[in-house]
Scaffold this active site. Structure first.
Site, PDB file in Angstrom:
ATOM      1  N   GLU A 246       0.974  -1.183  -0.148  1.00 18.28           N
ATOM      2  CA  GLU A 246       0.040  -0.143   0.007  1.00 18.28           C
ATOM      3  C   GLU A 246       0.766   1.268  -0.166  1.00 18.28           C
ATOM      4  OE1 GLU A 246      -3.448   2.322   2.758  1.00 18.28           O
ATOM      5  OE2 GLU A 246      -3.063   0.178   3.031  1.00 18.28           O
ATOM      6  N   ARG A 324      -7.973   2.376  14.186  1.00 16.78           N
ATOM      7  CA  ARG A 324      -8.534   1.222  14.102  1.00 16.78           C
ATOM      8  C   ARG A 324      -8.473   0.510  15.351  1.00 16.78           C
ATOM      9  NH1 ARG A 324     -11.592  -1.176   9.676  1.00 16.78           N
ATOM     10  NH2 ARG A 324     -11.275   0.780   8.282  1.00 16.78           N
ATOM     11  N   PHE A 358      -5.468  -4.266   9.353  1.00 16.32           N
ATOM     12  CA  PHE A 358      -5.034  -2.716   9.836  1.00 16.32           C
ATOM     13  C   PHE A 358      -5.325  -2.233  11.175  1.00 16.32           C
ATOM     14  CE2 PHE A 358      -5.118   1.781   8.631  1.00 16.32           C
ATOM     15  CZ  PHE A 358      -4.036   2.007   7.774  1.00 16.32           C
ATOM     16  N   GLU A 726     -10.559  -8.418   4.995  1.00 16.70           N
ATOM     17  CA  GLU A 726      -9.895  -8.488   6.199  1.00 16.70           C
ATOM     18  C   GLU A 726     -10.738  -9.008   7.241  1.00 16.70           C
ATOM     19  OE1 GLU A 726      -7.393  -4.510   6.231  1.00 16.70           O
ATOM     20  OE2 GLU A 726      -9.628  -4.002   5.920  1.00 16.70           O
TER      21      GLU A 726
END
Length: 775
Positions: A246, A324, A358, A726
Site C-alpha cells: 500500500e 482502527r 489494519f 480483512e
C-alpha cells in the site's frame, strides 16, 4: 426487425452476480501465463538496480565510500539521497520517511544508496562493496522500551466513555494483566518490484507491484520534481499484497524511477527476499496493559487498556492503524465505561505499515483475552461470558466512538454456529479426554467478530471507473482498484455484466492505470469491491440507460421497460441481440462509453474527540476451533475448524469462501507460528523462509467447514454484499484461545495461562510451566 426467435433467458431471472464464478485470471495462473511486474518484457538496454543497506540500527554515517561500488563489474551508476531532483521523501502521511538515508540511519536494513548495473546479480554484488563508517547512537527496539522512554512517532490517542475508574471501583470482580502480540511479515509470493521506463518529453511509465498506483504517482512526481501528468503508473496484478504494497511499494518505485529518469534508460528494481524482509515494515506488534471490572455473571462493567504499537522509525500508517485498533477494542461487546489508550512507539526497526485487518485484529484480541480471563476466574464457559456482553442486549447498541449499530446479527450468527458445530458436545468431549490424558490436552473455543468497513480517513472512501462498449458488443472495464489475487476484478466484471445483461465472458478488465482513472484510493480497508464495484456499476448503468432510450425510440414502448438479459435486449415484446442494439447505437452516434464515480455516504470522524460514524457497516462472523496440545513439547495441531461468515448477499460465493479460508489460515499463522525476532543489535534475523514459519498445507485442519451466513446488507452496498478481505482474519482468534483452553486444563482451569502471541511451541511451554507452578 423482430428477434423474438433468438435464444432467450427470461429477463427477470437472469443474473451475473451472486454466482460462484471462477477467478478471471484462474486459467492464466494455472498455465503460468499471468503477467506480473517482473514478467513485463524488458526493453533493449534495460538496467537493473539493487540497494545498499545500513548495518546499524541507529547511527550517524561518518563516511560513505562508494568508489569500490562504482568500480565493480557492470556498474553504470550509483545514487544517494543528494541525487533526487525533487524531495527525498516517501511518507504516506507525515514527511518523515526518507527514500534513501541521508547522514543518519534509523534501522538495520535502511537503504543508503542505489546501484545500477547491467544485470541483477552484478547490481547486488556491487551493493555489498561499499565502505561505510558509522558512529553509533542509542537505539530502541521494543514497544515496551518505547513506552518507558515516551518515544512516540505521533501523539498518543485516548477514547473514553463513561467513568471507567468509578465503575472499576464499584465492580465486584476485577482482572488485570499484560499481553504481547507479535507482528507479522506479509510474505507475499511476489516481492517488491518496479520497472521504470522513460518516455518522451521527460515522461515516465512505471510498472509497479502496488496496491496504490496513485500514491506511487504522487511520490514519483515529488521525488523527481515532475508534475503528476508526466508520471504514469500501471499494475495489472500482484502476487499478493496484504497491505505491504500500500505505502511501502513507494520506495521501490521512486528508486527505479530516479535511475530511469537520470539515465534515460529502462531500470528494474526487484527485491531479493532477504532484502525485502529486511527493508520493509510488517504488521505492528502490540504491548498491552489492561484492567477490567465485572459482575458475578461475567458482564463487563468497566474496561481499561493501554496499547503501545511498535511503529518503527517513522509514522508511515501507524496513526490510522492505532485508530482502527482503538475502534475495534470493543469487538462484538457493549462497553459502558471504557478507557482506551494507544501510543505509536518509535523504535529503530523497520517502519511498520498496513497489514490485512489494519489494526483491527490487534485491537479486538485484547477484549477477547480479557473475556477469557473473566471466564477462567468465574469457572464459566467463555462463550456464555461472550454472549452476555454482546451488543444488542437491552438496547445496548452504541459503540464507544458514538456510532449506532443498526445491522447487528452477532447473536443469531453465533447461535447458528454453536448448533452447527456441536460446540457444547465437543467441549464436553474435550473435558472427558483431558481427564484421562496426562500429556495430550484438547481445547475448544468459539470467538465472534464485528468488523467496521471503510477507510478511517473519510476522503479516501471514493472510487472511479471507466466502461467502454465496443461496436462488436464486447465490454472493457478499467477501475481504480488493484488485483492482488483477492478477485476484485472478477467481482467488478460480474457487476458490469449484470448491469448490461451480458455473460461474463463478454467483459474484460484492463490493468489499473493512473492515466485512465485518476486520484484513486488504495485497494485496502476491505473496500475494493464496495467502492470500485459501485463506480463501475454507475458507469455501466449510464450506458445501459442510453441504450434503453435508443431501443425505445427504435422499437416503441418506454425506456424504463427495456430489459437487458442473457446477451439480449427485451423491448416492447421484441427481443434482439445486445450486439445488434450496440451496432445501431454506434450508427446513431450514441455514446458507448462512460465514467462512473462513487463516494460512500454518511461517513464522518473527528480525530480529536475520536467520535463519529467512521464505518459504512459492520461485517460479522464467528469460528469454532478444536486443538490438541502436547504438554511435554509445546507442539499442537488444529483438529477442526468451523467458520460462519457474514458476506451479506455474496457477489461471488466461491471467491468469498476462498478469501475466508485464506484469511483464517493467515491469521492463524500470525497468532501461532510466525515469530519476528531481532537480535541484540537490532537486526531482523527472521528474514527468509528458512527462519520464518508461515503455515503450510500440513497446518490446515483435516476438517475445515466454512459457510456464508445468509444476510443482506442493510446499507446500500454493491448488491447488498459485504466486504470479505480483512474481517475473516480475526476468526482464528478461536485457534489461539483453544490453545489457551488446552493449557488451562493443565491447572483444572483455575489459572489464567500467561500466553502471548504468537503461541509458538516455546511460548506454549512457558505458559504450561507457569500454570503448573501457580496451580
Amino acid at each position: 426487425m423482430n428477434y423474438a426467435g433468438a435464444t432467450e433467458r427470461h429477463a427477470t431471472a437472469w443474473a451475473a452476480v451472486g454466482l460462484p464464478s471462477a477467478h478471471e485470471s484462474a486459467r492464466l495462473h494455472v498455465l503460468g501465463k499471468a503477467t506480473y511486474t517482473d514478467d513485463v518484457p524488458e526493453l533493449q538496454g534495460t538496467l537493473h538496480a539493487a540497494l545498499g543497506l545500513s548495518a546499524r540500527a541507529h547511527a550517524s554515517v561518518v563516511g560513505l565510500d562508494l568508489a569500490p561500488v562504482l568500480a565493480a563489474p557492470g556498474v553504470v551508476a550509483v545514487y544517494t539521497a543528494r541525487d533526487f531532483p525533487g524531495v527525498n521523501e516517501c511518507g504516506p502521511i507525515l514527511h518523515d520517511d526518507p527514500i534513501l538515508a541521508d547522514g543518519e540511519v534509523l534501522y538495520v536494513g535502511q537503504p543508503l544508496f542505489l546501484v545500477v548495473a547491467d544485470s541483477h546479480d552484478n547490481a547486488r554484488r556491487a551493493a555489498r562493496r561499499a565502505a561505510v563508517t558509522y558512529a553509533d547512537l542509542p537505539a530502541i527496539f521494543t514497544p515496551q522500551q518505547a513506552r518507558d522512554a515516551r518515544a512516540h512517532v505521533l501523539p498518543p490517542m485516548l477514547l473514553q466513555r463513561g467513568d471507567c475508574q468509578a465503575a472499576l471501583d464499584l465492580a465486584l470482580h476485577k482482572v488485570r494483566g499484560r499481553l504481547f502480540v507479535g507482528g507479522q511479515e506479509h510474505f507475499y509470493l511476489e516481492g517488491q518490484v518496479a520497472y521504470a521506463i522513460p518516455r518522451e518529453d521527460q515522461c515516465l511509465l512505471v510498472h509497479c507491484s502496488t496496491q496504490h498506483p496513485s500514491e506511487m504517482q504522487h511520490v514519483l512526481a515529488h521525488a523527481l520534481g515532475l508534475p503528476s501528468h508526466r508520471v504514469q503508473v500501471e499494475c495489472r496484478r500482484m502476487g499478493g499484497g496484504f497491505g505491504g504494497k500500500e505505502s511501502q511499494s513507494a520506495q521501490w518505485a521512486a528508486l527505479a524511477g530516479l535511475a530511469a529518469h537520470r539515465l534515460q534508460r529502462p531500470v528494474k528494481l526487484r527485491a531479493d527476499r532477504d532484502d525485502d524482509m529486511l527493508v520493509t515494515g510488517k504488521r505492528h506488534c502490540f504491548y498491552y496493559e489492561y484492567e477490567a471490572g465485572y459482575d458475578a455473571d461475567g458482564r463487563i462493567l468497566a474496561a481499561r487498556v493501554d496499547m503501545t504499537l511498535r511503529a518503527g522509525y517513522s509514522a508511515d500508517l501507524s496513526g490510522p492503524v492505532a485508530t482502527r485498533a482503538v475502534c475495534h477494542f470493543d469487538n462484538a461487546y457493549y462497553l459502558s465505561d471504557v478507557e482506551i489508550r494507544a501510543a505509536c512507539g518509535r523504535t529503530n526497526t523497520q517502519s511498520n505499515t498496513a497489514f490485512r485487518g489494519f489494526g483491527g485484529p490487534q485491537g479486538a484480541i485484547a477484549i477477547e483475552y480479557i473475556i477469557d480471563d473473566i471466564a477462567r476466574h468465574l469457572g464459566l464457559d467463555p462463550l456464555d461470558v461472550r454472549r452476555r456482553n454482546f451488543y444488542g442486549i437491552g438496547g445496548r447498541n452504541v459503540t464507544p466512538y458514538g456510532q449506532t449499530i443498526v445491522d447487528n446479527v452477532i447473536a443469531d450468527l453465533v447461535a447458528d454456529l454453536e448448533r452447527g458445530s456441536d460446540y457444547r458436545v465437543r467441549r464436553a468431549a474435550a473435558a472427558r479426554f483431558n481427564e484421562r490424558s496426562p500429556v495430550l490436552k484438547k481445547g475448544v473455543a468459539l470467538t465472534p467478530v464485528k468488523f467496521g468497513i471503510a477507510f478511517n480517513v473519510t476522503h479516501l472512501n471514493q472510487a472511479g471507473a471507466l466502461v467502454h462498449v465496443y461496436a462488436d458488443g464486447s465490454v472493457l472495464v478499467n477501475h481504480g482498484g488493484t488485483e492482488m489475487g483477492q478477485g476484485i476484478n472478477t467481482k467488478v466484471m460480474q457487476v458490469v455484466a449484470h448491469e448490461l445483461g451480458l455473460d461474463l465472458d463478454r467483459v474484460r478488465i484492463t490493468a489499473t492505470d493512473t492515466a485512465k482513472v485518476a486520484n484513486t484510493s488504495a485497494t485496502a480497508a476491505s473496500t475494493g469491491a464496495d467502492l470500485n464495484g459501485k463506480a463501475a456499476q454507475a458507469a455501466a448503468r449510464r450506458i445501459r440507460e442510453r441504450l434503453a432510450v435508443l431501443a425505445s425510440c427504435l422499437y416503441g414502448g418506454g425506456a424504463a421497460a427495456v430489459r437487458f438479459a442473457g446477451n439480449q435486449v427485451h423491448v416492447n415484446s421484441q427481443v434482439l441481440p445486445f450486439t445488434e442494439l450496440v451496432r445501431q447505437a454506434y450508427l446513431a452516434r450514441v455514446q458507448l462509453w462512460s465514467d462512473g464515480f462513487y463516494a460512500t455516504p454518511g461517513l464522518h470522524w473527528d480525530p480529536v474527540t475520536m467520535q463519529g460514524h467512521p464505518f459504512s457497516y459492520f461485517a460479522y462472523g464467528a469460528a469454532v476451533s478444536e486443538v490438541v496440545v502436547d504438554t511435554l513439547t509445546g507442539e499442537w495441531k488444529l483438529l477442526r475448524a468451523d467458520v460462519l461468515y457474514d458476506a451479506g448477499r455474496s457477489l461471488n460465493p466461491a471467491i468469498d469462501i476462498g478469501q475466508v479460508e485464506g484469511a483464517f489460515i493467515q491469521g492463524m499463522g500470525w497468532l501461532t507460528t510466525e515469530e519476528l525476532w531481532w537480535n541484540a543489535d537490532g537486526k531482523l534475523m527472521t528474514h527468509a523462509p528458512s527462519t520464518y514459519k508461515i503455515p503450510a498445507v500440513s497446518d490446515c485442519p483435516e476438517e475445515f467447514h466454512v459457510r456464508l451466513y445468509q444476510n443482506a446488507n442493510v446499507e446500500d452496498s454493491i448488491h447488498r454484499s459485504k466486504a470479505v478481505g480483512e474481517p475473516p482474519l480475526l476468526l482464528p482468534f478461536s485457534v489461539f484461545f483453544a490453545i489457551r483452553d488446552a493449557i488451562s486444563s493443565v491447572g483444572q482451569h483455575r489459572v489464567r495461562p500467561p500466553l502471548d502471541a504468537p503461541a509458538t511451541c516455546e511460548a506454549i511451554l512457558r505458559a504450561i510451566t507457569a500454570v503448573r507452578t501457580a496451580h
